[in-house]
Design a protein around this motif. Sequence first.
Motif, PDB file in Angstrom:
ATOM      1  N   LEU B 208       0.838  -1.198   0.000  1.00  0.00           N
ATOM      2  CA  LEU B 208       0.000   0.000   0.000  1.00  0.00           C
ATOM      3  C   LEU B 208       0.873   1.249   0.000  1.00  0.00           C
ATOM      4  N   THR B 209       1.474   1.537  -1.133  1.00  0.00           N
ATOM      5  CA  THR B 209       2.324   2.727  -1.206  1.00  0.00           C
ATOM      6  C   THR B 209       1.466   3.968  -1.431  1.00  0.00           C
ATOM      7  N   LYS B 210       2.058   5.118  -1.129  1.00  0.00           N
ATOM      8  CA  LYS B 210       1.409   6.398  -1.402  1.00  0.00           C
ATOM      9  C   LYS B 210       1.076   6.524  -2.886  1.00  0.00           C
ATOM     10  N   GLU B 211       2.006   6.063  -3.706  1.00  0.00           N
ATOM     11  CA  GLU B 211       1.822   6.167  -5.150  1.00  0.00           C
ATOM     12  C   GLU B 211       0.572   5.394  -5.577  1.00  0.00           C
ATOM     13  N   PHE B 212       0.468   4.189  -5.041  1.00  0.00           N
ATOM     14  CA  PHE B 212      -0.685   3.363  -5.414  1.00  0.00           C
ATOM     15  C   PHE B 212      -1.991   4.087  -5.080  1.00  0.00           C
ATOM     16  N   LEU B 213      -2.058   4.614  -3.872  1.00  0.00           N
ATOM     17  CA  LEU B 213      -3.296   5.255  -3.436  1.00  0.00           C
ATOM     18  C   LEU B 213      -3.587   6.529  -4.232  1.00  0.00           C
ATOM     19  N   GLN B 214      -2.519   7.242  -4.617  1.00  0.00           N
ATOM     20  CA  GLN B 214      -2.730   8.506  -5.322  1.00  0.00           C
ATOM     21  C   GLN B 214      -3.068   8.311  -6.793  1.00  0.00           C
ATOM     22  N   HIS B 215      -2.598   7.219  -7.355  1.00  0.00           N
ATOM     23  CA  HIS B 215      -2.780   7.045  -8.803  1.00  0.00           C
ATOM     24  C   HIS B 215      -4.028   6.262  -9.183  1.00  0.00           C
ATOM     25  N   HIS B 216      -4.798   5.836  -8.181  1.00  0.00           N
ATOM     26  CA  HIS B 216      -6.027   5.112  -8.507  1.00  0.00           C
ATOM     27  C   HIS B 216      -7.212   5.772  -7.819  1.00  0.00           C
ATOM     28  N   HIS B 217      -8.347   5.736  -8.510  1.00  0.00           N
ATOM     29  CA  HIS B 217      -9.572   6.115  -7.813  1.00  0.00           C
ATOM     30  C   HIS B 217     -10.056   4.888  -7.034  1.00  0.00           C
ATOM     31  N   ILE B 218     -10.165   5.036  -5.719  1.00  0.00           N
ATOM     32  CA  ILE B 218     -10.576   3.907  -4.876  1.00  0.00           C
ATOM     33  C   ILE B 218     -11.730   4.356  -3.994  1.00  0.00           C
ATOM     34  N   ASP B 219     -12.834   3.590  -3.996  1.00  0.00           N
ATOM     35  CA  ASP B 219     -13.966   3.934  -3.125  1.00  0.00           C
ATOM     36  C   ASP B 219     -13.858   3.225  -1.779  1.00  0.00           C
ATOM     37  N   ILE B 220     -13.378   1.992  -1.835  1.00  0.00           N
ATOM     38  CA  ILE B 220     -13.261   1.199  -0.609  1.00  0.00           C
ATOM     39  C   ILE B 220     -11.919   0.471  -0.617  1.00  0.00           C
ATOM     40  N   LEU B 221     -11.219   0.557   0.516  1.00  0.00           N
ATOM     41  CA  LEU B 221      -9.931  -0.135   0.628  1.00  0.00           C
ATOM     42  C   LEU B 221     -10.096  -1.297   1.603  1.00  0.00           C
ATOM     43  N   TYR B 222      -9.784  -2.496   1.150  1.00  0.00           N
ATOM     44  CA  TYR B 222      -9.939  -3.690   1.986  1.00  0.00           C
ATOM     45  C   TYR B 222      -8.566  -4.103   2.509  1.00  0.00           C
ATOM     46  N   ILE B 223      -8.406  -4.116   3.842  1.00  0.00           N
ATOM     47  CA  ILE B 223      -7.099  -4.535   4.374  1.00  0.00           C
ATOM     48  C   ILE B 223      -7.256  -5.720   5.333  1.00  0.00           C
ATOM     49  N   GLU B 236      -0.906   6.208   9.531  1.00  0.00           N
ATOM     50  CA  GLU B 236      -1.470   7.560   9.591  1.00  0.00           C
ATOM     51  C   GLU B 236      -1.681   8.154   8.205  1.00  0.00           C
ATOM     52  N   ASP B 237      -0.726   7.903   7.327  1.00  0.00           N
ATOM     53  CA  ASP B 237      -0.851   8.413   5.955  1.00  0.00           C
ATOM     54  C   ASP B 237      -2.091   7.844   5.273  1.00  0.00           C
ATOM     55  N   ILE B 238      -2.296   6.564   5.460  1.00  0.00           N
ATOM     56  CA  ILE B 238      -3.449   5.934   4.809  1.00  0.00           C
ATOM     57  C   ILE B 238      -4.752   6.468   5.394  1.00  0.00           C
ATOM     58  N   LEU B 239      -4.783   6.635   6.712  1.00  0.00           N
ATOM     59  CA  LEU B 239      -6.005   7.145   7.335  1.00  0.00           C
ATOM     60  C   LEU B 239      -6.284   8.578   6.891  1.00  0.00           C
ATOM     61  N   LEU B 240      -5.226   9.349   6.725  1.00  0.00           N
ATOM     62  CA  LEU B 240      -5.389  10.720   6.240  1.00  0.00           C
ATOM     63  C   LEU B 240      -5.934  10.710   4.813  1.00  0.00           C
ATOM     64  N   TRP B 241      -5.356   9.846   4.003  1.00  0.00           N
ATOM     65  CA  TRP B 241      -5.824   9.697   2.611  1.00  0.00           C
ATOM     66  C   TRP B 241      -7.313   9.320   2.592  1.00  0.00           C
ATOM     67  N   ALA B 242      -7.708   8.397   3.503  1.00  0.00           N
ATOM     68  CA  ALA B 242      -9.107   7.957   3.549  1.00  0.00           C
ATOM     69  C   ALA B 242     -10.026   9.117   3.913  1.00  0.00           C
ATOM     70  N   GLN B 243      -9.583   9.950   4.876  1.00  0.00           N
ATOM     71  CA  GLN B 243     -10.391  11.108   5.274  1.00  0.00           C
ATOM     72  C   GLN B 243     -10.519  12.105   4.139  1.00  0.00           C
ATOM     73  N   GLN B 244      -9.399  12.382   3.500  1.00  0.00           N
ATOM     74  CA  GLN B 244      -9.404  13.383   2.435  1.00  0.00           C
ATOM     75  C   GLN B 244     -10.261  12.957   1.252  1.00  0.00           C
ATOM     76  N   ASN B 245     -10.231  11.663   0.958  1.00  0.00           N
ATOM     77  CA  ASN B 245     -10.981  11.179  -0.208  1.00  0.00           C
ATOM     78  C   ASN B 245     -12.343  10.610   0.176  1.00  0.00           C
ATOM     79  N   ILE B 273     -13.258   6.053  13.627  1.00  0.00           N
ATOM     80  CA  ILE B 273     -14.473   5.244  13.619  1.00  0.00           C
ATOM     81  C   ILE B 273     -15.455   5.664  12.530  1.00  0.00           C
ATOM     82  N   HIS B 274     -15.142   6.760  11.816  1.00  0.00           N
ATOM     83  CA  HIS B 274     -16.065   7.221  10.778  1.00  0.00           C
ATOM     84  C   HIS B 274     -15.767   6.616   9.415  1.00  0.00           C
ATOM     85  N   HIS B 275     -14.537   6.187   9.223  1.00  0.00           N
ATOM     86  CA  HIS B 275     -14.167   5.663   7.906  1.00  0.00           C
ATOM     87  C   HIS B 275     -13.825   4.183   7.927  1.00  0.00           C
ATOM     88  N   ILE B 276     -13.758   3.590   9.127  1.00  0.00           N
ATOM     89  CA  ILE B 276     -13.340   2.187   9.173  1.00  0.00           C
ATOM     90  C   ILE B 276     -14.494   1.264   9.519  1.00  0.00           C
TER      91      ILE B 276
END
Lengths: 430, 430
Positions: B208-223, B236-245, B273-276
């Motif tokens: 789950l790199t920053k590049e991957f998350l930035q270069h794709h439109h993703i509605d739901i991320l399954y981890i 933290e970066d991923i959670l921030l990305w989830a909030q922003q998008n 708890i709002h995005h997970i």
Amino acid sequence: MKMKQYQKVYQSIRDDILHGFLTKDDQLPSIRQAAIQFQVSKTTIEKAYIMLEDEGYIYACAQKGYYVLVDQDALTLRRQLLEPMQQEQPKYRYNLSKQAIDKDMFDFSIWKRYLKNVMELQDELVTYGDVIGEQSLRQALSQYAYRMRKVFAYPENIIVGASVQVLLYQVLALHDKKKIIAIHKNGYVQAKRVIKDLGHTIIFYETLTKEFLQHHHIDILYIQHPMVYLNEKEREDILLWAQQNNTYIIEDDHNGELMDFHHIRSAWQKVDIHHIVYIGSFSRLLPSSFRISYVVLPKSLFEIFNKQKIQYSPSASKIEQLALANYIIDGHLERYVRKLARYYDRKSQYVYEMLRTIFPHEQIELESVHLRYLITVEVYNMDELDKYLKNNGVCVTIKHQKLVISFAGSTQENLYQALQIVQSALLQCR
Amino acid sequence: MKMKQYQKVYQSIRDDILHGFLTKDDQLPSIRQAAIQFQVSKTTIEKAYIMLEDEGYIYACAQKGYYVLVDQDALTLRRQLLEPMQQEQPKYRYNLSKQAIDKDMFDFSIWKRYLKNVMELQDELVTYGDVIGEQSLRQALSQYAYRMRKVFAYPENIIVGASVQVLLYQVLALHDKKKIIAIHKNGYVQAKRVIKDLGHTIIFYETLTKEFLQHHHIDILYIQHPMVYLNEKEREDILLWAQQNNTYIIEDDHNGELMDFHHIRSAWQKVDIHHIVYIGSFSRLLPSSFRISYVVLPKSLFEIFNKQKIQYSPSASKIEQLALANYIIDGHLERYVRKLARYYDRKSQYVYEMLRTIFPHEQIELESVHLRYLITVEVYNMDELDKYLKNNGVCVTIKHQKLVISFAGSTQENLYQALQIVQSALLQCR
């Protein structure tokens, strides 16, 4: 279960923390002091402290003693998590809308014995079950379905699941191609949800006329027996149509065992095992809380599922599956269901006579598989009627101008009393 | 269970019919004659005849007696239906590929007591359960998830189901719009099936790199945790990305309780708890045959589900739900899971030392939530190795150039013996 002494100590200290009498970094009494204070042994105190430590309420400091760990932020949440939830649904004295069974008919002590026996099979219980269901249950179901409903179900063609809905997600996704599926307009809402979720197209029908079948392209026809009630000739026509168009029919035989009570009609599946997918369930036979249904697939479809089965997880409880298998093999289910059908027959007659007195001119319709009567009442204000009934402790489902009276799950005395209230409601709300 | 006398009579006559010694319309001996012939009472014979009649083997003719009803066509099928099925799967002496638990760790007698207590609640058992799960279980799970995994799970936001897969069908269909869902390329195969079935689009990731998350439109991320193993900063970066998008993250915390054994990491859910959407399950904690999982939804999603819940049926066994609720409330689950984590920690170290002796230079990787080691073995012919092992009674999963050694469900002695055979296999197949 009765609370043990160490649990009382644990709870007393936990409550002091939750109520804020003890706050972060406060020191707890030493084990010796606490033992005197609570009038219990030192071992009991130790046990309680270990539990509090385990759960993150306190921490130990070597040579010093125990201290409170929980801070203010965690307190609010912990308190809320420990509070009992409020009951959401109102309870009615007479509930004629519930889907229950007559509990006195089911012998819980026998069932308990079967569950208990299965609990001894520890080697079985520590492993995952088979996705298609336990072998012994599929074998037992093949005999049961044949004897009760004349269904030709080889164990190799049966899939067991926790609910009809779970099975439909599997059956309706066997092919990649999206299908056109015809279902009765008042059909099973959970089935409609699956069809929609899987991206198939729904066509609704009211009656299965020749014209309907000829004027639509249909890949799968979904039938439920009380809704699709056809004579031999009409049934033959539909089966011929299915053969000619190579259409699958899903026969949802929901409580078919209770159909028409003692003169039980057999399922359609026996006539054409290549085009009919048969679904059986026990929701109004066994206590409704048991979650076991099964589907009998034509051989060609089963082979497709078997190749994909690694993509699914088993859904029905293995304990309940193994217990049900033995319960069927020993003949209990068959005897019980036959007895139940006779019993509901008598009970439905009793209820019919009461309803006829109250509704001398209205149309009264029995839905035997749902164990309920539908009464069409044209002249009443249904909202007012509903309100009056609820205020007097009676819950009845009202659908448009129909009262739905479910008679399973209530005693005859209760039904009598409830219907007296219905009668006075009618006088009130005319 | 021991066969009763009337069952013996029933079976004897049934077998005569099935073997063709008695054929259609043959007359059976009278009750008096049969009583002499079988040396039992007339009541016993009557009981057996009623059973045969019930099951469609014979019919009664008033004033005349009993006659065989079954014809030649029905015979073949009945015979087959009564035949026992063959065991399909080969059994191995040492099975290191199974997903089981160490059964000695689980106290079946306690669990049995809880099941037994629930069996007394007959009023509960005759009615359907709540689609979102039993209230008492959701309450217990909210406490359990908080204590064990620091998950903020209010009972009102929890849905209980028979399996993670069943819950995913519900969670991933909350919105009508089709989504783009990112999942690890080796991710949970049952989740991929649901995503595909519901018509969503899948994107696979490896890391789950920053590049991957930035270069794709993703509605739901399954981890899933052992696959997505990130440090605090990366998380933290991923959670921030989830909030922003405004992206939902599905946190599949499969056996998270066993992660890293004693120094348990908490779940991500507590941070946002709002995005997970948090998913918990017990498949390798409680005996794998129990079918209970749960999902904690953000409030907004739960409200959508609650409006649609009439379209779903409950899937988890109510008996098991109520038993589990009490088991958790009395603290058994938490104590057991903590003990289990410590135990598997010791066991994994023991197995690691054995593996190191056998594979001194190979890469050995522990997957703690799956209770298994992955060993990368470059130089062997894997087909030959697999064959040798199976011939010597050892079943091991082989994935490409990796041996997968599951150490739960086998005793240490068995593991030792099995690994001896693995060692000689290596010498043989080099």
